[in-house]
Design a protein around this motif. Sequence first.
Motif, mmCIF file in Angstrom:
data_model
loop_
_atom_site.group_PDB
_atom_site.id
_atom_site.type_symbol
_atom_site.label_atom_id
_atom_site.label_comp_id
_atom_site.label_asym_id
_atom_site.label_seq_id
_atom_site.Cartn_x
_atom_site.Cartn_y
_atom_site.Cartn_z
ATOM 1 N N PRO A 1 -4.884 -1.172 49.728
ATOM 2 C CA PRO A 1 -4.120 -2.214 49.027
ATOM 3 C C PRO A 1 -4.196 -3.552 49.770
ATOM 4 C CG PRO A 1 -2.768 -0.254 49.415
ATOM 5 C CD PRO A 1 -4.037 -0.057 50.158
ATOM 6 N N ALA A 2 -4.109 -4.630 49.016
ATOM 7 C CA ALA A 2 -4.213 -5.972 49.596
ATOM 8 C C ALA A 2 -2.881 -6.493 50.126
ATOM 9 C CB ALA A 2 -4.764 -6.937 48.560
ATOM 10 N N ASP A 3 -1.790 -5.753 49.943
ATOM 11 C CA ASP A 3 -0.479 -6.236 50.371
ATOM 12 C C ASP A 3 -0.126 -5.797 51.800
ATOM 13 O OD1 ASP A 3 -0.210 -3.568 49.704
ATOM 14 O OD2 ASP A 3 1.799 -3.805 48.860
ATOM 15 N N TYR A 4 -1.083 -5.917 52.688
ATOM 16 C CA TYR A 4 -0.877 -5.516 54.078
ATOM 17 C C TYR A 4 0.017 -6.512 54.803
ATOM 18 C CZ TYR A 4 -4.537 -8.982 54.861
ATOM 19 O OH TYR A 4 -5.269 -10.139 54.875
ATOM 20 N N ILE A 5 0.608 -6.024 55.901
ATOM 21 C CA ILE A 5 1.385 -6.885 56.787
ATOM 22 C C ILE A 5 0.494 -7.407 57.908
ATOM 23 C CG2 ILE A 5 3.287 -6.942 58.448
ATOM 24 C CD1 ILE A 5 4.674 -4.815 56.714
ATOM 25 N N LYS A 6 -0.347 -6.524 58.425
ATOM 26 C CA LYS A 6 -1.263 -6.915 59.495
ATOM 27 C C LYS A 6 -2.613 -6.251 59.267
ATOM 28 C CE LYS A 6 -2.017 -7.013 64.436
ATOM 29 N NZ LYS A 6 -1.670 -6.466 65.737
ATOM 30 N N PHE B 1 -23.851 -2.478 62.670
ATOM 31 C CA PHE B 1 -22.926 -2.416 63.797
ATOM 32 C C PHE B 1 -22.924 -1.002 64.372
ATOM 33 C CE2 PHE B 1 -20.769 -2.246 59.728
ATOM 34 C CZ PHE B 1 -20.117 -1.029 59.760
ATOM 35 N N SER B 2 -22.521 -0.903 65.643
ATOM 36 C CA SER B 2 -22.541 0.386 66.330
ATOM 37 C C SER B 2 -21.157 1.010 66.457
ATOM 38 C CB SER B 2 -23.159 0.230 67.719
ATOM 39 O OG SER B 2 -22.410 -0.680 68.495
ATOM 40 N N GLU B 3 -20.112 0.199 66.367
ATOM 41 C CA GLU B 3 -18.746 0.713 66.448
ATOM 42 C C GLU B 3 -17.853 -0.097 65.526
ATOM 43 O OE1 GLU B 3 -17.070 1.408 70.320
ATOM 44 O OE2 GLU B 3 -19.014 1.899 71.194
ATOM 45 N N ILE B 4 -16.814 0.576 65.012
ATOM 46 C CA ILE B 4 -15.855 -0.090 64.133
ATOM 47 C C ILE B 4 -14.470 0.469 64.431
ATOM 48 C CG2 ILE B 4 -16.307 1.553 62.263
ATOM 49 C CD1 ILE B 4 -15.720 -0.749 60.287
ATOM 50 N N ASP B 5 -13.494 -0.419 64.482
ATOM 51 C CA ASP B 5 -12.109 -0.024 64.729
ATOM 52 C C ASP B 5 -11.235 -0.832 63.779
ATOM 53 O OD1 ASP B 5 -9.646 0.759 65.667
ATOM 54 O OD2 ASP B 5 -9.957 0.057 67.710
ATOM 55 N N LEU B 6 -10.627 -0.151 62.809
ATOM 56 C CA LEU B 6 -9.848 -0.798 61.768
ATOM 57 C C LEU B 6 -8.409 -0.313 61.819
ATOM 58 C CD1 LEU B 6 -9.568 -2.438 59.099
ATOM 59 C CD2 LEU B 6 -10.295 -0.352 57.902
ATOM 60 N N GLU B 7 -7.478 -1.261 61.803
ATOM 61 C CA GLU B 7 -6.047 -0.943 61.733
ATOM 62 C C GLU B 7 -5.414 -1.878 60.710
ATOM 63 O OE1 GLU B 7 -4.022 -0.906 65.507
ATOM 64 O OE2 GLU B 7 -5.794 -0.116 66.517
ATOM 65 N N VAL B 8 -4.818 -1.279 59.671
ATOM 66 C CA VAL B 8 -4.141 -2.060 58.642
ATOM 67 C C VAL B 8 -2.715 -1.522 58.536
ATOM 68 C CG1 VAL B 8 -4.189 -2.883 56.276
ATOM 69 C CG2 VAL B 8 -6.345 -2.315 57.425
ATOM 70 N N THR B 9 -1.747 -2.413 58.672
ATOM 71 C CA THR B 9 -0.340 -2.031 58.643
ATOM 72 C C THR B 9 0.295 -2.506 57.344
ATOM 73 O OG1 THR B 9 -0.274 -2.305 61.043
ATOM 74 C CG2 THR B 9 1.842 -2.168 59.906
ATOM 75 N N TYR B 10 1.097 -1.619 56.761
ATOM 76 C CA TYR B 10 1.804 -1.904 55.512
ATOM 77 C C TYR B 10 3.305 -1.745 55.740
ATOM 78 C CZ TYR B 10 -2.791 -1.601 53.367
ATOM 79 O OH TYR B 10 -4.091 -1.823 53.043
ATOM 80 N N GLU B 11 4.074 -2.103 54.717
ATOM 81 C CA GLU B 11 5.523 -1.935 54.800
ATOM 82 C C GLU B 11 5.874 -0.460 54.915
ATOM 83 O OE1 GLU B 11 7.611 -3.945 51.676
ATOM 84 O OE2 GLU B 11 6.842 -5.902 52.266
ATOM 85 N N GLU B 12 7.129 -0.202 55.271
ATOM 86 C CA GLU B 12 7.650 1.159 55.444
ATOM 87 C C GLU B 12 6.876 1.937 56.517
ATOM 88 O OE1 GLU B 12 7.970 3.153 51.692
ATOM 89 O OE2 GLU B 12 8.860 1.400 50.741
ATOM 90 N N GLN B 13 6.396 1.220 57.515
ATOM 91 C CA GLN B 13 5.696 1.808 58.670
ATOM 92 C C GLN B 13 4.498 2.653 58.273
ATOM 93 O OE1 GLN B 13 8.833 3.789 60.807
ATOM 94 N NE2 GLN B 13 9.524 1.884 61.733
ATOM 95 N N LYS B 14 3.812 2.282 57.230
ATOM 96 C CA LYS B 14 2.590 2.962 56.804
ATOM 97 C C LYS B 14 1.409 2.237 57.430
ATOM 98 C CE LYS B 14 4.283 5.637 53.325
ATOM 99 N NZ LYS B 14 4.061 7.005 53.119
ATOM 100 N N GLU B 15 0.478 3.022 57.943
ATOM 101 C CA GLU B 15 -0.718 2.443 58.555
ATOM 102 C C GLU B 15 -1.962 3.180 58.097
ATOM 103 O OE1 GLU B 15 0.592 0.627 62.841
ATOM 104 O OE2 GLU B 15 -0.092 2.697 62.800
ATOM 105 N N TYR B 16 -3.060 2.457 58.137
ATOM 106 C CA TYR B 16 -4.369 3.060 57.955
ATOM 107 C C TYR B 16 -5.175 2.692 59.186
ATOM 108 C CZ TYR B 16 -8.948 4.307 56.274
ATOM 109 O OH TYR B 16 -10.196 4.891 56.158
#
Length: 170
Positions: A148-153, A70-85
């Motif tokens: 972690p696998a306990d993501y919200i989104k 792939f040429s581009e990647i965009d990852l967003e993972v949201t967790y509890e307590e407003q934590k994001e990766y």
Amino acid sequence: MKQILFNSLSVFCIALLSACGGQTNETDNTDQKNVTLNDNGETTNTNNLNPLHNTHDQYKMKSQMEKLDFSEIDLEVTYEEQKEYEAEINYDNSGFIGGEVDDDINNEHLRGKAAFDSIYQKAKNLTISKDTNKRDVIDQVLKSFDLPADYIKFDLEIIFNDGTSLEYVD
């Protein structure tokens, strides 16, 4: 009449040249520090603010990306307590490659080549194709990015080398 036009044009050119001539040969050393602390105490990479100064890095990053499917990647993972990766490798309008990592979990915020290197080390382990099912994609990404696998989104967008764009949302 020609004399007045010539004199006016000469004065205009001299004024234009003197206005542009105020540049010095001094080097701005603001790009020299790779990492700084922002107001929240988070590390932020400030290197590679201008990709034009890093053509060797650009060549190296592009050649590394050619090894991926792939040429581009965009990852967003949201967790509890407003934590994001959030992690992203993409090309800007002028064709320069860049990276960005905003990791609230580990309090790491990177830009430019440092972000690219961090993401690339994780993304090179992915074996995602257009036919990979959503659950396998999510499992691979979480494992490779050590999340972690306990993501919200979960939201992943990949642009494959043939231009096909797929989005995986859970």
